[in-house]
Design a protein around this motif. Structure first.
Motif, PDB file in Angstrom:
ATOM      1  N   VAL A 177      66.825 -34.426  29.037  1.00 13.51           N
ATOM      2  CA  VAL A 177      65.812 -33.726  29.837  1.00 13.51           C
ATOM      3  C   VAL A 177      64.670 -33.282  28.924  1.00 13.51           C
ATOM      4  O   VAL A 177      64.896 -32.633  27.902  1.00 13.51           O
ATOM      5  CB  VAL A 177      66.400 -32.488  30.562  1.00 13.51           C
ATOM      6  CG1 VAL A 177      65.357 -31.867  31.488  1.00 13.51           C
ATOM      7  CG2 VAL A 177      67.654 -32.855  31.343  1.00 13.51           C
ATOM      8  N   LYS A 178      63.458 -33.646  29.348  1.00 11.69           N
ATOM      9  CA  LYS A 178      62.283 -33.255  28.555  1.00 11.69           C
ATOM     10  C   LYS A 178      61.786 -31.862  28.962  1.00 11.69           C
ATOM     11  O   LYS A 178      61.363 -31.073  28.136  1.00 11.69           O
ATOM     12  CB  LYS A 178      61.165 -34.286  28.766  1.00 11.69           C
ATOM     13  CG  LYS A 178      59.985 -34.098  27.840  1.00 11.69           C
ATOM     14  CD  LYS A 178      58.990 -35.234  28.001  1.00 11.69           C
ATOM     15  CE  LYS A 178      57.726 -34.905  27.255  1.00 11.69           C
ATOM     16  NZ  LYS A 178      56.532 -35.440  27.912  1.00 11.69           N
ATOM     17  N   GLY A 179      61.845 -31.565  30.227  1.00 13.27           N
ATOM     18  CA  GLY A 179      61.328 -30.289  30.722  1.00 13.27           C
ATOM     19  C   GLY A 179      62.402 -29.215  30.746  1.00 13.27           C
ATOM     20  O   GLY A 179      63.346 -29.228  29.960  1.00 13.27           O
ATOM     21  N   SER A 180      62.268 -28.313  31.704  1.00 17.10           N
ATOM     22  CA  SER A 180      63.207 -27.199  31.795  1.00 17.10           C
ATOM     23  C   SER A 180      64.398 -27.571  32.690  1.00 17.10           C
ATOM     24  O   SER A 180      64.318 -28.494  33.495  1.00 17.10           O
ATOM     25  CB  SER A 180      62.494 -25.981  32.395  1.00 17.10           C
ATOM     26  OG  SER A 180      62.129 -26.263  33.724  1.00 17.10           O
ATOM     27  N   VAL A 181      65.472 -26.832  32.516  1.00 13.17           N
ATOM     28  CA  VAL A 181      66.655 -27.002  33.370  1.00 13.17           C
ATOM     29  C   VAL A 181      66.890 -25.664  34.063  1.00 13.17           C
ATOM     30  O   VAL A 181      67.091 -24.646  33.392  1.00 13.17           O
ATOM     31  CB  VAL A 181      67.889 -27.391  32.532  1.00 13.17           C
ATOM     32  CG1 VAL A 181      69.138 -27.421  33.419  1.00 13.17           C
ATOM     33  CG2 VAL A 181      67.679 -28.747  31.874  1.00 13.17           C
TER      34      VAL A 181
END
Lengths: 237, 292
Positions: A177-181
């Protein structure tokens, strides 16, 4: 084949406004591996369900518009490009081949898929890659809640953000995942990015045409604590 | 299963087409709900006037009503819409209460509500939906799961003046919520789960909540699967349960905002090829409205 017309470029155009979907699927499913008729264009999909499912010949099918449920399901070796968005269960149970959606996809994209590559240029909603069993999925946008739920193997690359409960009850699949979780599901945890992980991620980013570095991604995987019953938890039942 | 269609027009030039477009959307959704159908349509209002949509058994002579009440009446199969100055509401309700064969389906300055058993195409045709015009409409095709296939069990359900609700899904705690609401004086006609959701919203509004607050309260109190679409005098709202069990697709252009259980229902709308298509997020209350 009244609705199908051959063009100069040797692409057969099939108009779903002029002939039934069953005729399209029967025609495509009837092609064998040695067919010379490898390029197909489907017009007026109008959100119809189960377009171009169960393909086994190495053909390329382009769908000009939005597709409904289960588009390119059970794909085994074909390339299906959707110039639009797709409904629930795109490329569900794919065995091999490529499915590329230029728009967004609804829930359960790539569900239970064993192999092949699913590329989503837009966002995927809930349960993307649910119970995936070996497929590679690259989503250039965000994914919704419960993505990679009970995922067993394969790789899910998310270039945007992930919704709630990512990787809940995960067996073995690599999640990047590149962005937020928003939140991790039960038994999903951050892992070190190994050299092997990096090689896989770089390859998938290249195949999907994503301009990003592997260092920008976080790798998640199974903590493997749900594999066996822990007697200490007996009191909870 | 069930299917939901909603169409909210931004461009008044499309208003004469509202009924035809809505009927087309409901027709496509027959696959998701073939046993009954219904719709609420928001047409023109007369200042100071109120409309009641009434339903009676087939063959009831609604056209005899105007003579009794001195009011205007439009008959649509087994439904009729009566219109009168708002100050006469109490008097007219009192007279209607003496006719047990008549049910009041809805009340509103603009909303008219029709529903019945049968295929969506047949229901639309019976009520003359194709010829209706207005600013927005919401409709429903039903595949019954929780209660009997009856006109009363069809959607939409009225939740208050100019307000209604349609539902795709099933509620698991409706008996419990119904008991609580009955103690608060909310009346129910059926064992239907959606009627409980409508009653819940009506109760919240009665207690002074705004519609968006009532929908947020529904997220806490209603357990089960749901995609709700609520119609209001000025627009419509959408709410999906937190797990997003039931489908929902939206399309927006300069001319309209449309809701469909599936994209197929939207495929015939004008300019759909270039519309912004998106899926409403779970547990988020959406509203599209325009100045009344």
């Amino acid at each position: 084949m009244s609705a199908a017309q051959k063009t100069m470029e040797n692409t057969v155009t099939f108009d779903l406004a002029a002939a039934p979907l069953r005729e399209l699927n029967a025609t495509l499913q009837g092609l064998d591996a040695s067919t010379n008729q490898t390029a197909w264009s489907v017009h007026n999909p109008r959100g119809g369900h189960a377009i171009a499912v169960g393909l086994t010949a190495p053909i390329a099918v382009t769908i000009e518009g939005h597709a409904g449920y289960y588009c390119a399901g059970m794909n085994d070796g074909a390339t299906v490009i959707i110039n639009g968005s797709a409904g629930t269960g795109v490329a569900e149970n794919m065995m091999s081949g490529l499915v590329h959606v230029k728009g967004d996809v609804s829930q359960s994209a790539g569900a239970t898929a064993h192999g092949g590559l699913l590329i989503v240029d837009g966002n995927a909603s809930a349960r993307c890659g649910i119970s995936m069993k070996g497929v590679n999925i690259v989503v250039k946008g965000n994914v919704g809640h419960m993505s990679a739920f009970m995922a067993q193997s394969g790789n899910l690359v998310i270039c945007g953000d992930a919704g709630e409960a990512l990787g809940d009850s995960l067996y073995e699949a690599r999640l990047f995942v590149k962005g937020s979780v928003q939140s991790l599901g039960a038994d999903c945890e951050v892992k070190e990015m190994s050299a092997e992980d990096k090689t896989i991620l770089v390859d998938l980013l290249a195949k999907a045409g994503v301009d990003a570095k592997p260092e920008e991604f976080t790798r998640y995987g199974s903590a493997r604590k749900l594999y066996n019953f822990h007697v200490d938890n007996a009191g909870a039942y | 299963m069930c299917g939901i269609a909603g169409l909210f027009l931004k461009n008044p030039a499309l208003e004469p087409e509202l009924g035809r477009l809505t009927a087309g959307m409901l027709s496509v959704l027959t696959d998701r709900g073939p046993d009954s159908a219904g719709f609420a349509i928001y047409g023109a209002s007369t200042p100071g006037h109120l409309k009641l949509t009434l339903r009676a058994s087939a063959g009831f002579d609604f056209l005899a009503l105007p003579a009794k009440f001195d009011l205007s009446c439009a008959e649509h199969d087994d439904h009729a819409v009566i219109s009168f100055p708002a100050e006469r509401e109490a008097e007219i309700r009192e007279v209607l209460a003496r006719h047990p064969e008549i049910s009041i389906v809805s009340t509103g300055a603009r909303m008219e509500l029709f529903k019945g058993v049968g295929l969506p195409d047949d229901v639309s045709k019976r009520f003359g939906l194709h010829k209706m015009s207005g600013s927005h409409a919401i409709g429903h095709t039903r595949m019954a799961t929780e209660s009997a296939v009856t006109t009363q069990g069809a959607h939409p359900f009225s939740t208050g003046t100019d307000q209604c609700l349609v539902h795709n899904g099933s509620l698991s705690n409706h008996n419990d919520v119904r008991r609580v609401l009955m103690r608060e004086g909310i009346k129910f006609e059926t064992q239907n789960d959606t009627e409980v959701a409508a009653g819940f919203i009506a109760y919240q509004l009665r207690e002074g909540k705004k519609l968006d607050e009532a929908l947020h309260a529904a997220l806490k109190s209603l357990d089960g699967f749901y995609t709700f679409v609520v119609g209001t005098e000025t627009g419509f709202g959408v709410l999906r349960d937190p797990v997003a069990c039931k489908p929902a697709v939206m399309a927006e252009t300069a001319d309209y905002v449309a809701f469909g259980s599936e994209y197929r229902a939207l495929a015939d709308l004008p300019g759909i090829e270039t519309a912004h298509i998106f899926e409403p997020e779970p547990a988020k209350v959406y509203f599209w409205e325009r100045a009344a």
